[in-house]
Enzyme design. Structure first.
Site, short mmCIF file in Angstrom:
data_model
loop_
_atom_site.label_atom_id
_atom_site.label_comp_id
_atom_site.label_asym_id
_atom_site.label_seq_id
_atom_site.Cartn_x
_atom_site.Cartn_y
_atom_site.Cartn_z
N CYS A 64 0.82 -1.21 0.00
CA CYS A 64 0.00 0.00 0.00
C CYS A 64 0.85 1.27 0.00
CB CYS A 64 -0.91 0.03 1.22
SG CYS A 64 -1.88 -1.47 1.47
N ASP A 96 -2.12 -4.07 7.75
CA ASP A 96 -3.23 -4.89 8.22
C ASP A 96 -3.25 -6.25 7.53
OD1 ASP A 96 -3.97 -2.73 9.70
OD2 ASP A 96 -5.78 -2.26 8.61
N CYS A 137 -2.19 3.02 3.33
CA CYS A 137 -2.90 1.96 4.02
C CYS A 137 -3.96 2.53 4.96
CB CYS A 137 -1.90 1.08 4.79
SG CYS A 137 -2.53 -0.57 5.18
N ASP A 138 -4.80 1.65 5.48
CA ASP A 138 -6.04 2.04 6.16
C ASP A 138 -5.90 3.14 7.21
OD1 ASP A 138 -6.69 -0.16 4.69
OD2 ASP A 138 -7.69 -1.24 6.30
N LYS A 139 -4.96 2.99 8.12
CA LYS A 139 -4.89 3.90 9.26
C LYS A 139 -4.10 5.17 8.95
CE LYS A 139 -7.05 0.56 11.06
NZ LYS A 139 -6.89 -0.35 9.93
N CYS A 209 -5.39 -2.05 -1.06
CA CYS A 209 -6.25 -3.19 -1.37
C CYS A 209 -7.41 -2.77 -2.28
CB CYS A 209 -6.77 -3.81 -0.09
SG CYS A 209 -5.45 -4.46 0.95
N GLU A 460 -9.35 -6.26 13.73
CA GLU A 460 -10.32 -6.55 12.67
C GLU A 460 -10.51 -8.06 12.54
OE1 GLU A 460 -8.86 -4.71 9.15
OE2 GLU A 460 -9.31 -2.69 9.83
N SER A 486 -12.60 -5.63 8.84
CA SER A 486 -11.92 -5.10 7.68
C SER A 486 -12.95 -4.59 6.69
CB SER A 486 -11.08 -6.20 7.02
OG SER A 486 -10.73 -5.86 5.70
#
Length: 575
Positions: A64, A96, A137-139, A209, A460, A486
């Protein structure tokens, strides 16, 4: 007279551009600061320029973010060409996808706070006049936005972009395909060789992702919030468009300095309503609820779970995107990105067009000349044929979730479920039960002690939910937890249950065999046990000791709020 006016104007502009850095580098007594900056590449003329921090989340630990360093360089180039002085610095990222299903995942949500704190720390110390923050990435994304809100200096966010899909046996695949394949393999429906082949081709390169998972969801939410340039959220990671986006963002921050526009001018209550609207229309991740609550808190905006319910009653799901739908994010990129969808929502009266954005223009002005999606595409449905007429994000209350829980109901699972509880005190124990075939049709899996404090870190539950799908139980089993999901999770799931079990929330009182009902229509999550029996169980309940006594997880557990408040650590609303 004209000369005097011109000098005043120039001085005013200078104060706008160097509101913070001027304190650092002006006057003879700041010679030591200038000496240090000479060593990192400053020339004499650079001290007359605004200083723009470029916060990079580059790292080799995840695809990512592996390309973010190049985007940071492009953003710095854009800053320099516009006339300011860029300084690139790094913060962390975690993966993640790699840590999912392990104890390492406890650090995932914690990283959001570390990222926010570190960006605030560097920018606060170095007295940057403005910021470009880049995340993949997500965070990364909510972490960056929390920091930008706290600092409130002219700023912009750049998304690293989506990954392209992999190809396995002539079909598109991504990381969630691999998670679900683990369950299929455990059920004896996939060979060792096929699993090995899938894992080698599912992730073809750099980027986040590929479905409407948390990274793409948050990127779209941030664009709708007004903090990214138009279509920044819907570009492939490796593309000319994404490099240009970073370059243009650098120039845009310089313009924000000219205009005196700061993040809190942009991140208003109406802007958060726009973000929620776009997340719903896209069928986005439940994590968006948690993250938008946290960003709003940092911005001083009152946002609650009930705002998601209020907006969700009038906004349909229009995007046929994974995990519940057919397409990956690159398909949305291919038909024009996010801006045509935002134009559809605006024209329908579902967006606030007067909200200010980082372009210096309003949402409506940004969308004025946006062309509609091409005829015949079916990635984004029309209002006459929605995927779901109301939101897929359903906030539930009841005796199992007095302060709320968040369900992801696409409609394909149905809108209600009733079954007997199968209780587990950790994600690992749950996964083993699923893979070994111990979970049966009609079960309601309860995963507890995975909340913000109890985990700690609110992991998650992608591994268990993917295993359920892989074993073919997606429509026959429900799962509830005080942990998170997730963006890749689908099925009949309820997370973020508050208060969590570790604090004595009702989830701690559930026993195997108890009947649990989940009703998305009445928005109720009910443990069908008499109040007298629950009172008896509560009296016998013993407090659990902290999982960690020192280190970052212990500090996080000491400070974090409950999920219904966004799992924040800054100014904990619960004391």
């Amino acid at each position: 007279m004209k000369s005097s006016t011109s000098k005043k104007s120039a001085k005013s502009r200078l104060s706008l551009h160097r509101h913070w850095s001027g304190l650092l580098v002006e006057a003879p007594e700041r010679a030591q600061s200038r000496a240090m900056l000479h060593a990192v590449g400053f020339e004499r003329g650079d001290f007359q320029k605004s200083q723009i921090g470029v916060a990079s989340t580059w790292s080799q630990v995840t695809p990512c973010n592996i390309h973010i360093d190049q985007l940071a360089i492009a953003a710095a180039e854009g800053v320099a060409k516009a006339g300011s002085k860029p300084l690139i610095f790094n913060t962390i990222t975690i993966s993640d996808g790699i840590s999912m299903g392990t104890q390492g995942m406890k650090y995932s949500l914690v990283s959001r706070e570390v990222i926010a704190d570190s960006i605030e720390t560097v920018a606060g110390c170095e007295l940057f006049d403005g910021l470009v923050a880049l995340g993949g990435c997500d965070k990364n994304m909510p972490g960056c936005l929390i920091a930008l809100a706290r600092l409130n200096r002219p700023s912009i966010f750049v998304y690293g972009g989506t990954i392209l899909p992999g190809c396995f046996q002539k079909r598109d695949v991504d990381i969630v395909s691999v998670f679900e394949a683990v369950g299929t393999h455990a059920a004896g429906k996939m060979s060792d060789g096929d699993l090995a082949e899938l894992e080698q081709c599912a992730i073809p390169g750099a980027g986040s992702c590929g479905g409407m998972y948390t990274a793409n969801t948050m990127a779209c939410a941030i664009e709708a919030l007004g903090m990214s340039l138009p279509n920044s959220s819907a570009q492939n990671a490796i593309s000319t468009a994404k490099k240009d986006d970073a370059l243009n963002a650098g120039a845009a921050v310089h313009r924000l300095l000219d205009l005196g526009i700061r993040p809190l001018d942009i991140m208003t209550k109406k802007a958060f309503e726009n973000a929620i609207t776009v997340v719903i229309a896209l069928g986005g991740s439940t994590n968006a609820v948690l993250h938008l609550l946290a960003i709003a808190h940092a911005a001083g905006v009152k946002l609650t779970l009930d705002d998601f319910t209020r907006i969700g009653k009038r906004v349909p799901v229009l995007a046929d995107l994974k995990p519940s739908g057919k397409y990956v994010m690159s398909a949305l990129v291919g038909i024009g990105g996010l801006t045509p969808l935002m134009k559809m929502l605006l024209d329908k009266g579902l967006l606030h067009g007067d909200c200010l954005t980082v372009t210096g223009q309003t949402v409506a002005e940004n969308l004025r000349h946006v062309k509609p999606y091409p005829p015949g595409q079916d990635v984004i449905h029309g209002f006459d044929n929605p995927i779901k007429p109301t939101s897929h994000l359903v906030v539930l209350y009841g005796n199992l979730a007095p302060l709320g829980g968040v369900a992801k109901i696409s409609g394909k699972e149905g809108e209600s479920f009733r079954g007997r509880a199968r209780v587990f005190d950790s994600e690992e124990a749950t996964l083993q039960a699923i893979l070994s075939g111990k979970i049966k049709k009609g079960d309601v899996i309860v995963i507890r002690y995975e909340g913000p404090k109890g985990g700690p870190g609110m992991r998650e539950m992608l591994a268990p939910t993917s295993a359920i799908m892989g074993r073919g139980l997606g429509k026959d089993v429900a799962l509830i937890t005080d942990g998170r999901f997730s963006g890749g999770t689908h099925g009949f799931v309820v997370g973020h249950i508050s208060p969590e079990a570790h604090l004595g929330g009702p989830l701690a009182l559930v026993k195997n065999g108890d009947m649990i009902s989940i009703d998305a229509r009445t928005r109720l999550l009910t443990l069908e046990v008499p109040a007298k029996e629950l009172a008896k169980r509560r009296k016998a309940l013993k407090p659990r000791p902290p999982v960690k006594k020192r280190g970052v997880l212990a500090k996080y557990a000491d400070h974090v709020s409950q999920a219904h408040l966004g799992a924040i650590t800054d100014g904990n609303l619960e004391g």
